[in-house]
Scaffold this active site. Structure first.
Site, mmCIF file in Angstrom:
data_model
loop_
_atom_site.group_PDB
_atom_site.id
_atom_site.type_symbol
_atom_site.label_atom_id
_atom_site.label_comp_id
_atom_site.label_asym_id
_atom_site.label_seq_id
_atom_site.Cartn_x
_atom_site.Cartn_y
_atom_site.Cartn_z
ATOM 1 N N CYS A 95 1.435 -3.827 5.975
ATOM 2 C CA CYS A 95 0.356 -4.428 6.747
ATOM 3 C C CYS A 95 0.765 -4.591 8.206
ATOM 4 C CB CYS A 95 -0.107 -5.732 6.100
ATOM 5 S SG CYS A 95 -1.740 -6.279 6.673
ATOM 6 N N HIS A 185 -1.156 -3.942 0.277
ATOM 7 C CA HIS A 185 -0.145 -4.954 -0.046
ATOM 8 C C HIS A 185 0.436 -4.732 -1.440
ATOM 9 C CE1 HIS A 185 -0.439 -7.809 3.343
ATOM 10 N NE2 HIS A 185 -1.688 -7.376 3.435
ATOM 11 N N GLU A 187 3.054 -5.998 -2.539
ATOM 12 C CA GLU A 187 3.722 -7.235 -2.961
ATOM 13 C C GLU A 187 2.750 -8.269 -3.521
ATOM 14 O OE1 GLU A 187 2.461 -8.365 1.232
ATOM 15 O OE2 GLU A 187 2.718 -6.579 -0.002
#
Length: 241
Positions: A95, A185, A187
């Protein structure tokens, strides 16, 4: 043994952090990094990065900041990224980290035309990914969690585009032998994605998006999450190495 860095460019909002933890925790779990080997550097708070030669690799987090603000800490980190590329350090940006890498290496970052991209979205993988040492494990399409207002509008010269969404053509980039970045993302888990949608619901309404529909579309993203782990394993920085 050299440490593995998590370069922290921001923090999750307080309500999300209180319930779900924060960026370093999510990255450590997603990449399966050893706690003993991990070093978190909060560049947004002014902490100084070690020389790239002193570390085994680095993961660069997201942020609520904007790359176009050209904050001094961000520009210093961009310079560090250029130095890290010179020594072929394994780098993985997410990001803000993705945008900062592109900016540091000659790309252009600005607001995504049409407004923010948020939610669990389909990501299309390009033909160039077939021969990539990490992205070749991806199927032709997979779901990933997204939340961003700015994006990489022009990639640096020589960078390979490995995946895109319907609105953002530059979701996964390869910079040379050891560096990658993603706009989505990997994660995030589904609960974190829902928390971000809930937090942004008023902004979404104002911008003409339906947060309720976006919330209902949230789903697990195991393939996106696996990309972070594959990168860490490929470069020998995962805990299993």
């Amino acid at each position: 043994m050299k440490p593995v860095l998590i370069i922290r460019t921001g923090r999750a909002p307080d309500p999300i952090r209180a319930r779900h933890g924060d960026f370093p925790h999510w990255f450590r779990l997603g990449a399966q990094l050893s706690v003993a080997r991990l070093r978190v550097i909060d560049v947004a708070a002014g902490e100084t990065l070690p020389a790239p030669e002193e570390v085994a690799g680095a993961l660069i987090t997201g942020s609520a900041a904007m790359v176009t603000e050209r904050a001094p800490w961000s520009e210093r980190t961009a310079g560090w990224i250029r130095d890290a590329m010179d020594v072929e350090l394994p780098l993985f940006g997410v990001c803000y980290g993705h945008q900062l890498m592109a900016h540091a290496l000659g790309g252009r970052v600005d607001y995504l035309p049409g407004g923010r991209e948020i939610g669990t979205l389909p990501i299309q993988v390009s033909q160039d990914a077939r021969h990539d040492p990490v992205a070749s494990a991806l199927p032709s399409s997979f779901r990933a969690h997204t939340t961003h207002e700015q994006s990489v509008l022009e990639v640096p010269r020589g960078v390979a585009v490995l995946a895109s969404s319907a609105r953002d053509p530059h979701h996964l980039l390869r910079y040379g032998r050891n560096a990658m970045s993603v706009q989505f993302h990997p994660e995030f888990n589904a609960d974190v994605m829902r928390a971000y949608i809930h937090r942004k619901r008023m902004d979404m309404h104002r911008e003409g998006f339906d947060p309720h529909h976006t919330f209902r579309q949230v789903a697990p993203t195991p393939i996106a999450r696996r990309l972070l782990r594959h990168f860490a394993r490929h470069h020998g920085i995962a805990v299993s190495q």
